[in-house]
Write an enzyme that holds these catalytic residues in place. Structure first.
Site, PDB file in Angstrom:
ATOM      1  N   GLU A   7      -0.769  -8.743   5.286  1.00 52.74           N
ATOM      2  CA  GLU A   7      -0.543  -8.927   6.728  1.00 52.74           C
ATOM      3  C   GLU A   7      -1.833  -8.911   7.533  1.00 52.74           C
ATOM      4  O   GLU A   7      -1.846  -9.305   8.703  1.00 52.74           O
ATOM      5  CB  GLU A   7       0.429  -7.856   7.256  1.00 52.74           C
ATOM      6  CG  GLU A   7      -0.135  -6.471   7.463  1.00 52.74           C
ATOM      7  CD  GLU A   7      -0.355  -5.635   6.206  1.00 52.74           C
ATOM      8  OE1 GLU A   7      -0.749  -4.462   6.347  1.00 52.74           O
ATOM      9  OE2 GLU A   7      -0.127  -6.148   5.084  1.00 52.74           O
TER      10      GLU A   7
ATOM     11  N   CYS B 138       0.820  -1.206   0.000  1.00 48.59           N
ATOM     12  CA  CYS B 138       0.000   0.000   0.000  1.00 48.59           C
ATOM     13  C   CYS B 138       0.866   1.274   0.000  1.00 48.59           C
ATOM     14  O   CYS B 138       1.419   1.626  -1.020  1.00 48.59           O
ATOM     15  CB  CYS B 138      -0.992  -0.034   1.170  1.00 48.59           C
ATOM     16  SG  CYS B 138      -2.428   1.039   0.942  1.00 48.59           S
TER      17      CYS B 138
ATOM     18  N   HIS C 144      -3.076  -5.457   1.513  1.00 48.08           N
ATOM     19  CA  HIS C 144      -2.472  -5.739   2.820  1.00 48.08           C
ATOM     20  C   HIS C 144      -2.495  -7.235   3.138  1.00 48.08           C
ATOM     21  O   HIS C 144      -3.428  -7.724   3.769  1.00 48.08           O
ATOM     22  CB  HIS C 144      -3.247  -4.999   3.917  1.00 48.08           C
ATOM     23  CG  HIS C 144      -3.092  -3.517   3.868  1.00 48.08           C
ATOM     24  ND1 HIS C 144      -2.140  -2.844   4.599  1.00 48.08           N
ATOM     25  CD2 HIS C 144      -3.769  -2.575   3.172  1.00 48.08           C
ATOM     26  CE1 HIS C 144      -2.244  -1.545   4.353  1.00 48.08           C
ATOM     27  NE2 HIS C 144      -3.211  -1.359   3.485  1.00 48.08           N
TER      28      HIS C 144
END
Length: 195
Positions: free
Chosen positions: A171, A79, A169
């Site tokens: 994660e 991002c 994302h």
């Protein structure tokens, strides 16, 4: 155990650290120049790219990191991190690292569509859940840039040599395969940053 520097001046760095730890790596929070010593890979997390870029510069980390990435230090950028790596921003005159030959549009999905989740094929991994939060999009790529994933006809992930840039994302989901792919590249590179 690979020592991975995670930019921790602003943004969503703790989630990356948790995934890296779960895969057996040693995350190190990068808050000042001395923290860069000995890192074997770099994670540039989501957050606010302008704030991150200014802090990297003020804290004396921008130039050594840019030189390290240019010399082959593996980097995973998500991002805002993708915006930091991009050679050109379509709607912003700033260039930070400028090491990834792509043009990126910030907040490409608009504020109304702020966040959404998609599942799409990721090269070499099969279908991957992708969480987009006020996401950028890669609008064009230069020679040597490989597209790893597209969502609704828009480029969501690219690779260029040692650099992986994602508009989403990984994660924040439960799938750690992209981080595992990154750590594989770190092991193959076998580099250690010396200051």
């Amino acid at each position: 155990m690979s020592k991975i520097g995670v930019l921790a001046v602003q943004g969503a760095f703790a989630e990356h650290e948790a995934v890296l730890r779960g895969l057996g790596a040693q995350p190190v929070e990068l808050r000042e120049r001395k923290d860069l010593e000995g890192i074997e890979g770099l994670v540039l997390p989501g957050g606010e790219s302008t704030v991150q870029g200014k802090l990297l510069t003020e804290l004396g980390m921008m130039e050594p990191l840019k030189a390290a990435v240019s010399s082959g230090l593996p980097v995973l950028a998500t991002c805002a991190g993708l915006i930091l790596l991009a050679r050109r921003l379509e709607n912003d005159p700033a260039v930070w690292f400028g090491t990834l030959p792509v043009a990126v549009r910030r907040n490409a999905y608009g504020r109304q569509l702020g966040s959404f989740t998609a599942t799409a094929p990721f090269k070499g991994l099969g279908n991957v859940e992708m969480i987009f939060i006020r996401a950028p999009v890669v609008v064009s790529t230069g020679p040597g840039v490989e597209t790893l994933a597209e969502v609704e006809g828009r480029i969501a992930a690219v690779a260029f040599g040692n650099q992986i840039g994602l508009a989403f994302h990984p994660e924040l989901g439960r799938d750690s395969r992209i981080h595992a792919l990154f750590l594989e590249r770190v092991r193959e590179a076998g580099q250690r940053l010396r200051l």
